[in-house]
Design a protein around this motif. Sequence first.
Motif, short mmCIF file in Angstrom:
data_model
loop_
_atom_site.label_atom_id
_atom_site.label_comp_id
_atom_site.label_asym_id
_atom_site.label_seq_id
_atom_site.Cartn_x
_atom_site.Cartn_y
_atom_site.Cartn_z
N VAL A 249 51.52 28.89 40.94
CA VAL A 249 51.37 30.10 40.12
C VAL A 249 51.07 31.30 41.02
CG1 VAL A 249 49.86 31.17 38.38
CG2 VAL A 249 50.58 28.80 38.13
N GLU A 250 51.71 32.41 40.72
CA GLU A 250 51.44 33.64 41.49
C GLU A 250 50.06 34.17 41.10
OE1 GLU A 250 54.50 36.57 41.11
OE2 GLU A 250 53.40 38.07 42.31
N MET A 251 49.21 34.30 42.11
CA MET A 251 47.83 34.73 41.85
C MET A 251 47.55 36.04 42.57
SD MET A 251 46.57 32.12 40.13
CE MET A 251 44.79 32.12 40.25
N SER A 252 46.71 36.86 41.96
CA SER A 252 46.26 38.05 42.66
C SER A 252 45.30 37.61 43.77
CB SER A 252 45.55 38.97 41.67
OG SER A 252 44.58 39.72 42.34
N ALA A 253 45.26 38.37 44.85
CA ALA A 253 44.34 38.05 45.95
C ALA A 253 42.91 37.94 45.45
CB ALA A 253 44.43 39.12 47.04
N GLU A 254 42.59 38.70 44.42
CA GLU A 254 41.21 38.70 43.92
C GLU A 254 41.00 37.76 42.74
OE1 GLU A 254 38.44 39.59 45.06
OE2 GLU A 254 39.20 40.53 46.86
N ASP A 255 41.98 36.95 42.39
CA ASP A 255 41.74 35.93 41.36
C ASP A 255 40.81 34.87 41.94
OD1 ASP A 255 43.18 36.93 39.22
OD2 ASP A 255 45.06 35.96 39.82
N PRO A 256 39.90 34.34 41.11
CA PRO A 256 38.96 33.34 41.61
C PRO A 256 39.66 32.07 42.09
CG PRO A 256 38.22 34.19 39.49
CD PRO A 256 39.61 34.73 39.72
N LEU A 257 39.14 31.52 43.19
CA LEU A 257 39.64 30.24 43.70
C LEU A 257 38.66 29.13 43.33
CD1 LEU A 257 41.69 28.63 45.47
CD2 LEU A 257 40.26 29.22 47.44
N PHE A 258 37.38 29.38 43.62
CA PHE A 258 36.40 28.35 43.24
C PHE A 258 35.02 28.95 43.02
CE2 PHE A 258 36.24 28.25 47.97
CZ PHE A 258 34.88 28.30 48.23
N ILE A 259 34.22 28.14 42.32
CA ILE A 259 32.80 28.43 42.13
C ILE A 259 32.07 27.29 42.83
CG2 ILE A 259 30.92 28.60 40.45
CD1 ILE A 259 33.15 29.29 38.34
N LEU A 260 31.04 27.62 43.58
CA LEU A 260 30.25 26.55 44.19
C LEU A 260 28.78 26.89 43.97
CD1 LEU A 260 30.21 23.96 45.84
CD2 LEU A 260 30.35 25.33 47.92
N TYR A 261 28.06 25.96 43.36
CA TYR A 261 26.67 26.23 43.04
C TYR A 261 25.81 26.05 44.27
CZ TYR A 261 27.90 26.88 38.29
OH TYR A 261 28.45 27.41 37.15
N THR A 262 24.90 27.00 44.48
CA THR A 262 23.99 26.87 45.62
C THR A 262 22.62 27.37 45.23
OG1 THR A 262 23.79 27.16 48.00
CG2 THR A 262 24.38 29.11 46.75
N SER A 263 21.62 26.92 46.00
CA SER A 263 20.24 27.20 45.65
C SER A 263 19.77 28.52 46.21
CB SER A 263 19.35 26.10 46.22
OG SER A 263 19.74 24.87 45.68
N GLY A 264 18.89 29.16 45.46
CA GLY A 264 18.27 30.39 45.94
C GLY A 264 16.77 30.27 45.80
N SER A 265 16.09 31.43 45.97
CA SER A 265 14.63 31.46 45.90
C SER A 265 14.11 31.12 44.53
CB SER A 265 14.15 32.88 46.18
OG SER A 265 14.09 33.10 47.52
N THR A 266 14.82 31.59 43.53
CA THR A 266 14.29 31.46 42.17
C THR A 266 15.33 30.84 41.25
OG1 THR A 266 15.14 33.65 41.74
CG2 THR A 266 12.80 33.50 42.27
N GLY A 267 14.85 30.31 40.16
CA GLY A 267 15.71 29.89 39.07
C GLY A 267 16.67 28.77 39.41
N LYS A 268 17.65 28.62 38.55
CA LYS A 268 18.64 27.56 38.71
C LYS A 268 19.64 27.96 39.79
CE LYS A 268 18.23 25.33 34.46
NZ LYS A 268 18.32 23.96 34.19
N PRO A 269 20.34 26.96 40.35
CA PRO A 269 21.37 27.28 41.33
C PRO A 269 22.38 28.27 40.76
CG PRO A 269 21.00 24.92 41.25
CD PRO A 269 20.19 25.52 40.15
N LYS A 270 22.88 29.12 41.64
CA LYS A 270 23.82 30.13 41.15
C LYS A 270 25.25 29.78 41.55
CE LYS A 270 22.03 33.04 44.86
NZ LYS A 270 20.81 32.31 45.13
N GLY A 271 26.18 30.19 40.71
CA GLY A 271 27.59 29.91 40.95
C GLY A 271 28.21 30.95 41.85
N VAL A 272 28.30 30.60 43.12
CA VAL A 272 28.89 31.52 44.10
C VAL A 272 30.41 31.55 43.86
CG1 VAL A 272 29.40 31.77 46.57
CG2 VAL A 272 27.08 31.19 45.81
N LEU A 273 30.93 32.74 43.64
CA LEU A 273 32.36 32.84 43.33
C LEU A 273 33.15 33.35 44.54
CD1 LEU A 273 34.40 32.83 40.70
CD2 LEU A 273 34.50 35.23 41.32
#
Length: 647
Positions: A249-273
């Motif tokens: 599929v033809e995708m824009s350069a800025e279309d999302p490829l993946f989300i990867l959850y990672t831990s930070g200082s606070t709260g639940k892991p965040k979905g790095v896009l």
Amino acid sequence: MADDDIFSVRPEIAASAHADAARYEEMYNASVADPEAFWAEHGKRLDWIKPYTKVKNTSYDYHNVSIKWFEDGTLNVCANCVDRHLKDRAHQTAIIWESDDPGVSQHITYQELYEQVSKFGNVLHSLGVKKGDRVILYLPMIPAAAYAMLACARIGAIHSIVFAGFSPDALADRINDCGAKLVVTADEAPRGGRATPLKANVDKALARCGSDVRCLVVRRTGGAVPMTEGRDVWYHDEVERVSDHCAPVEMSAEDPLFILYTSGSTGKPKGVLHTSGGYLLYASMTHQYVFDYQEGDIYWCTADVGWVTGHSYIVYGPLANGATTLMFEGVPTYPDAGRFWEVCAKHKVNIFYTAPTAIRALMGQGEEFVAKHDLSSLRILGSVGEPINPEAWRWYHRVVGRENCPIVDTWWQTETGGILITPLPGAIALKPGSATRPFFGVQPCVLNDRGEEITETACEGVLAIKDSWPGQMRTVYGDHDRFVSTYFEMFKGYYFSGDGCRRDKDGYYWITGRVDDVINVSGHRMGTAEVESALVAHPKVSEAAVVGFPHDIKGQGIYCYVTLMSGEEPSDELRTELRNWVRKEIGPIASPDVIQWAPGLPKTRSGKIMRRILRKIAENDFGALGDTSTLADPSVVDNLIENRAVK
Ligand code: WTA
């Protein structure tokens, strides 16, 4: 002095490297003097469907953080990693798979990869997955993990891999956070001779998710698993029904490829896009230069695809470069502590990339496990995930590399998409323990507590990055405000890394570890807040505070201070129960190393826990507790010191 302990560039490496010292300086200077021109040129390493005319459109302005690269270009990431190599290297091995069982391995050519990925894409289609849909991958380290990632990229779906060591609860949180339509898993994941029941974990997780989430199961061990009619399907059944042609599929350069959850200082892991064009360009360019990847090299990164290292440096970077990448399902110590070296010898690995925690663990097993194997194919060694202590560096260099192989100590993060600070093997002299110098286009700086950039070369402070690079994360999935407040609020105008660092007189960077409440346990990143919230979810726990403490092999261990509900008695059984509880809530990687019963926690009068003090006690460093006069009840500290848990 470590700063003067230098291993100069080896002339034979420099002679054929993609960049020698002069070329590094020239390219680096060009990359920061005119980023637009530099990246416009290097963007051409990808195949674009519609070429970009805009290159960089990025703002770190706190009120308007926005990061876009090559925004009007279109491409398909999978076609860049697979289809475009068919012309010249259809019969070259793309993936060498080494199973947990030392007797089993497999070579997959680019032609086979193309066929497998196309079929996988069609199976996803047949289950109703469309462009923009989220797909969770919860898989062992098997070729199907790479097929699934690339198949998502091919049809424009956004994958989010959850490390197979995470618990059903952690998996459910991620399925729900990204609103996934489908979970791809396997019956079981064999590792180190033991099997994790992946499908059974998915069943538990899906009990907490919407009824429309489906499950696609790849057969790995053949172990019996229950299938839920109408929800679960076997991959080997579905694949019989699809064609082997699947148009990218033809995708824009800025279309999302993946989300990867990672831990930070606070709260639940965040979905790095991460998005498509800039990410792939950055992963492939760093893979080529940092590992000095040469045509025909056999390249092995020992990470798991559940972490960002596996995304960028097992799958996307190497495959975009047409490399042969090795995927390893097992662990370094099974069947014995020579497994890494046995695999290097068996497949004649040229470039080997691993984590300091593995090196430290293997170091303790003795040199004979290394000496038994012929490691003469190795040319470049790499390290990632945490600071490598000079002792481990030297062992890696002397015993594994026979003093012939440069070690690239690569500093980067899930958020950065690719390596930011690193030696280039033919260009930069090494200092054991230092990540050395920035990659092209990366402008690191050291800030003081007031957020001011320190201009002296030799200095210490927090590490920030001045301008954007193409591989940078674009947002936190579904929560742009959190993206802005986490990375751009404290130090305005910079990307804040969360790491401390020192810069020496030669301009070399030495990462000193996290300055926030993130800990790094065996190279796995974890938020102390996550472990705390798991502990307080236990009915007998009233309060918990978690800190890291130095651990010989893991780098950092998990030290928990636990206050029980009134009426509950501390006991060894309860300690075991809490340890198992955390493993169940998060996964075995979060298993507490130490649990200390704390009748009270050191708090300020406003109720804030003073973690600085807890860290010092965990480190056995009682002399440096600092000012405790602001505590609501200073005697709490004496009690904690007196009863400090014996490790
Ligand atoms: C740490 C892993 C020192 C650092 C790619 C960073 C390192 C965190 C190094 C990111 C290194 C990674 N030297 N520390 N070479 N590489 N780190 O997101 O604290 O899992 O912020 O990405 O690991 O971990 P993450």
